[in-house]
Design a protein around this motif. Structure first.
Motif, PDB file in Angstrom:
ATOM      1  N   LEU A 320      22.019 -15.728 -40.308  1.00 30.14           N
ATOM      2  CA  LEU A 320      21.088 -14.655 -40.689  1.00 30.14           C
ATOM      3  C   LEU A 320      19.853 -15.235 -41.369  1.00 30.14           C
ATOM      4  N   ALA A 321      20.047 -16.267 -42.178  1.00 30.67           N
ATOM      5  CA  ALA A 321      18.909 -16.905 -42.842  1.00 30.67           C
ATOM      6  C   ALA A 321      17.979 -17.556 -41.821  1.00 30.67           C
ATOM      7  N   LEU A 322      18.554 -18.133 -40.785  1.00 31.51           N
ATOM      8  CA  LEU A 322      17.728 -18.755 -39.745  1.00 31.51           C
ATOM      9  C   LEU A 322      16.984 -17.701 -38.923  1.00 31.51           C
ATOM     10  N   ILE A 323      17.649 -16.574 -38.647  1.00 33.84           N
ATOM     11  CA  ILE A 323      16.965 -15.480 -37.946  1.00 33.84           C
ATOM     12  C   ILE A 323      15.801 -14.983 -38.795  1.00 33.84           C
ATOM     13  N   TYR A 324      16.053 -14.827 -40.096  1.00 26.97           N
ATOM     14  CA  TYR A 324      14.979 -14.390 -40.998  1.00 26.97           C
ATOM     15  C   TYR A 324      13.815 -15.373 -40.981  1.00 26.97           C
ATOM     16  N   LYS A 325      14.125 -16.663 -40.977  1.00 26.28           N
ATOM     17  CA  LYS A 325      13.064 -17.668 -40.906  1.00 26.28           C
ATOM     18  C   LYS A 325      12.233 -17.497 -39.645  1.00 26.28           C
ATOM     19  N   MET A 326      12.901 -17.266 -38.515  1.00 26.69           N
ATOM     20  CA  MET A 326      12.188 -17.161 -37.252  1.00 26.69           C
ATOM     21  C   MET A 326      11.351 -15.876 -37.175  1.00 26.69           C
ATOM     22  N   VAL A 327      11.881 -14.752 -37.670  1.00 27.07           N
ATOM     23  CA  VAL A 327      11.073 -13.530 -37.627  1.00 27.07           C
ATOM     24  C   VAL A 327       9.897 -13.634 -38.589  1.00 27.07           C
ATOM     25  N   SER A 328      10.047 -14.444 -39.629  1.00 28.52           N
ATOM     26  CA  SER A 328       8.944 -14.624 -40.584  1.00 28.52           C
ATOM     27  C   SER A 328       7.747 -15.321 -39.956  1.00 28.52           C
ATOM     28  N   VAL A 329       8.001 -16.117 -38.920  1.00 29.95           N
ATOM     29  CA  VAL A 329       6.896 -16.773 -38.222  1.00 29.95           C
ATOM     30  C   VAL A 329       5.944 -15.742 -37.634  1.00 29.95           C
ATOM     31  N   GLY A 330       6.513 -14.607 -37.213  1.00 35.25           N
ATOM     32  CA  GLY A 330       5.691 -13.519 -36.676  1.00 35.25           C
ATOM     33  C   GLY A 330       5.204 -12.550 -37.732  1.00 35.25           C
ATOM     34  N   LEU A 331       5.427 -12.855 -38.996  1.00 31.96           N
ATOM     35  CA  LEU A 331       4.966 -12.079 -40.156  1.00 31.96           C
ATOM     36  C   LEU A 331       5.713 -10.761 -40.313  1.00 31.96           C
ATOM     37  N   CYS A 332       5.515  -9.812 -39.374  1.00 32.02           N
ATOM     38  CA  CYS A 332       6.274  -8.565 -39.448  1.00 32.02           C
ATOM     39  C   CYS A 332       6.076  -7.783 -38.156  1.00 32.02           C
ATOM     40  N   PRO A 333       7.024  -6.893 -37.819  1.00 34.99           N
ATOM     41  CA  PRO A 333       6.811  -6.013 -36.670  1.00 34.99           C
ATOM     42  C   PRO A 333       5.753  -4.967 -37.000  1.00 34.99           C
ATOM     43  N   PRO A 334       5.129  -4.364 -35.985  1.00 29.02           N
ATOM     44  CA  PRO A 334       4.075  -3.369 -36.238  1.00 29.02           C
ATOM     45  C   PRO A 334       4.567  -2.228 -37.130  1.00 29.02           C
ATOM     46  N   LEU A 335       3.756  -1.856 -38.081  1.00 28.61           N
ATOM     47  CA  LEU A 335       4.155  -0.776 -38.998  1.00 28.61           C
ATOM     48  C   LEU A 335       4.276   0.561 -38.277  1.00 28.61           C
ATOM     49  N   THR A 336       3.402   0.817 -37.307  1.00 28.67           N
ATOM     50  CA  THR A 336       3.501   2.087 -36.583  1.00 28.67           C
ATOM     51  C   THR A 336       4.798   2.153 -35.792  1.00 28.67           C
ATOM     52  N   GLY A 337       5.250   1.008 -35.280  1.00 25.12           N
ATOM     53  CA  GLY A 337       6.530   0.975 -34.595  1.00 25.12           C
ATOM     54  C   GLY A 337       7.683   1.207 -35.544  1.00 25.12           C
ATOM     55  N   GLN A 338       7.595   0.638 -36.739  1.00 27.46           N
ATOM     56  CA  GLN A 338       8.651   0.850 -37.733  1.00 27.46           C
ATOM     57  C   GLN A 338       8.749   2.329 -38.121  1.00 27.46           C
ATOM     58  N   ILE A 339       7.597   2.977 -38.254  1.00 25.76           N
ATOM     59  CA  ILE A 339       7.595   4.410 -38.572  1.00 25.76           C
ATOM     60  C   ILE A 339       8.219   5.205 -37.427  1.00 25.76           C
ATOM     61  N   GLY A 340       7.951   4.766 -36.181  1.00 26.55           N
ATOM     62  CA  GLY A 340       8.593   5.398 -35.034  1.00 26.55           C
ATOM     63  C   GLY A 340      10.101   5.265 -35.072  1.00 26.55           C
ATOM     64  N   VAL A 341      10.587   4.094 -35.498  1.00 25.96           N
ATOM     65  CA  VAL A 341      12.031   3.891 -35.641  1.00 25.96           C
ATOM     66  C   VAL A 341      12.593   4.852 -36.684  1.00 25.96           C
ATOM     67  N   ASP A 342      11.888   4.999 -37.795  1.00 26.22           N
ATOM     68  CA  ASP A 342      12.357   5.902 -38.843  1.00 26.22           C
ATOM     69  C   ASP A 342      12.463   7.333 -38.326  1.00 26.22           C
ATOM     70  N   SER A 343      11.481   7.768 -37.526  1.00 22.59           N
ATOM     71  CA  SER A 343      11.526   9.125 -36.966  1.00 22.59           C
ATOM     72  C   SER A 343      12.672   9.270 -35.971  1.00 22.59           C
TER      73      SER A 343
END
Length: 478
Positions: A320-343
């Motif tokens: 999980l720590a290695l996955i976190y490291k790799m997703v950190s390279v991309g900074l973060c997923p789009p915020l509008t997409g995250q809001i869509g997930v929440d909805s």
């Protein structure tokens, strides 16, 4: 001074040249050319519009699946919070409350979030999973992504430790998997789904694929299950899911469960969906499981918003720590997409102001897709030389077409696979763009195409498929 050498193909990573992605391949490119040509007054084409049935893109121009009002209203207020004061009567109170709650947790959607995704939204995803399955879920094991595809690509890239690393892929499969394996220099290990049994998954077939791979010096690392299936729409029953889990235990395989169509069920009373998280938890299995979901499908159809998530089960803290490291390279997923997930995971509840409209919109989408799927399957099955499983899930049908020796010879002369030749003629004559089965994989000597069930005016749409097929059969014989 040496002469300047421009960048050429020879200078690129050779793995790039091996990547194939049929969904947006030759036919999609030609369809776009036709779409541009239709803008001309004297275009000379035998159709007046291009129908993009090659991709599950519910909100694309020409289709009639509208966005869910609740999702868009929350998104609008997140983009410009002042709207709540400037147009207070334009938004239901539960939408305003939801947007304020998210604003307090997120702040501006123009800022980076946590690399795993907004913690508050991950907690909501975990609650959604718990309510769906009846088993605990931790937000610490959930990663929000730019659509499910980003998560799939990340996990496959991490699993390919050497060129002889293999991933078991269903055939037919969604081309994302073979394309990603080619990109990262891994090996696809095919296992065929059983078309006569409505595209059922056979554990014996998977076992055969494993043994063949081992004999060839390939190390199976993971098993991909797409449920409901793409392109087939097939659903696994729970007994088969349990056998799949046991197989993963025997061979120490990571299970990659692509479950993005879990809400696209046409006959839920007889063909229900069960997540692999539920099955693994109920069995108390130790297998590593990664489950993917997306806002691009279901009833939201928000493909362009790029939102999704994956949940890790029985994955060690070190991984999980290695996955976190790799997703950190991309900074973060789009915020509008995250809001869509929440909805998606927190729709309006009964009794709230937005519920009735949300219920009406979602019911309409489910009913339209189910009726179109049933009608299209019946009409395709009535054609000579066509057989089509009436899929219980997803957005597609995957009919098998019999092609004559004359048609196959014409295709070979044109340098095309026979089903691609058929699909190109279909596009040329009707403007309907489908994906040939050769882009998904199929048994030798069989030919298919994938077509979406999203198109409005289904009688006219299928009528064009029928007329073309009869004309093609007459021209090339049966």
């Amino acid at each position: 001074m040496s002469a300047h050498r421009p960048l050429s193909v020879e200078h690129l990573n050779p793995s790039v040249l091996k990547v194939q992605y049929a969904v947006r391949g030759e036919l999609a490119i030609k369809a776009e050319e036709y779409r541009n040509k239709l803008q001309e007054a004297d275009h000379g084409l035998p159709f007046d519009r291009v129908i993009s049935s090659n991709i599950g893109n519910p909100q694309q121009k020409g289709l009639d699946q509208p966005p869910i009002t609740f999702t868009r209203q929350v998104a609008a207020l997140m983009e410009w919070p002042a709207l709540a004061e400037l147009a207070p009567n334009a938004f239901p109170q539960d939408v305003i409350a939801r947007a304020k709650e998210l604003q307090e947790e997120i702040g501006s959607v123009g800022a980076y979030s946590h690399s795993m995704g907004v913690p508050f939204i991950r907690k909501n995803v975990a609650k959604f999973i718990e309510e769906r399955d009846g088993y605990p879920s931790s937000p610490d094991n959930i990663f929000l992504t730019a659509g499910a595809s980003a998560g799939v690509s990340l996990l496959i890239s991490m699993l390919i430790s050497a060129p002889h690393s293999g991933i078991l892929i269903p055939i037919p499969q969604y081309p994302l998997y073979t394309a990603t394996l080619a990109q990262h220099n891994g090996t696809a290990i095919p296992y065929h789904l059983d078309e006569p049994s409505d595209w059922a998954t056979s554990v014996d077939e998977i076992e055969t694929g494993i043994q063949n791979a081992i004999k060839a010096g390939i190390t199976p690392k993971a098993l991909v299950i797409i449920n409901p299936g793409n392109p087939t729409g097939a659903l696994l029953d729970e007994a088969t899911q349990e056998e799949v889990v046991k197989l993963c235990e025997r061979h120490s395989l990571i299970l990659l469960a692509d479950e993005v169509y879990q809400l696209n069920l046409h006959r839920p009373s007889t063909h229900p969906f069960a997540s692999f998280k539920k099955i693994v938890s109920r069995m108390g299995s130790p297998i590593g499981l990664v489950s993917f979901h997306s806002i691009s499908k279901g009833v939201s159809g928000e493909c362009g918003r790029r939102g999704g998530y994956f949940e890790c089960t029985n994955i060690s803290p070190e991984i999980l720590a290695l996955i976190y490291k790799m997703v950190s390279v991309g900074l973060c997923p789009p915020l509008t997409g995250q809001i869509g997930v929440d909805s998606m995971v927190r729709p309006p509840k009964e009794g709230e102001e937005s519920y009735e409209l949300w219920k009406k919109e979602t019911d309409t989408i489910h009913e339209a897709l189910a009726s179109r799927t049933k009608l299209m399957a019946a009409k395709l099955n009535a054609l000579p030389g066509v057989s089509c499983v009436d899929s219980p899930g997803a957005l597609y049908l995957y009919p098998q077409i019999e092609l004559s020796d004359k048609a196959i010879e014409a295709a070979r002369k044109a340098g095309k696979e026979p089903d691609a030749f058929y699909a190109l003629r279909l596009l040329d004559e009707t403007g309907i763009c489908v994906v040939p089965g050769s882009g998904f994989g199929q048994k030798e000597g069989q030919w298919h195409y994938r077509v979406t069930c999203l198109c409005p005016g289904v009688e006219e749409y299928v009528g064009k498929l029928e007329s073309f097929h009869r004309g093609f059969t007459q021209r090339y014989g049966q």
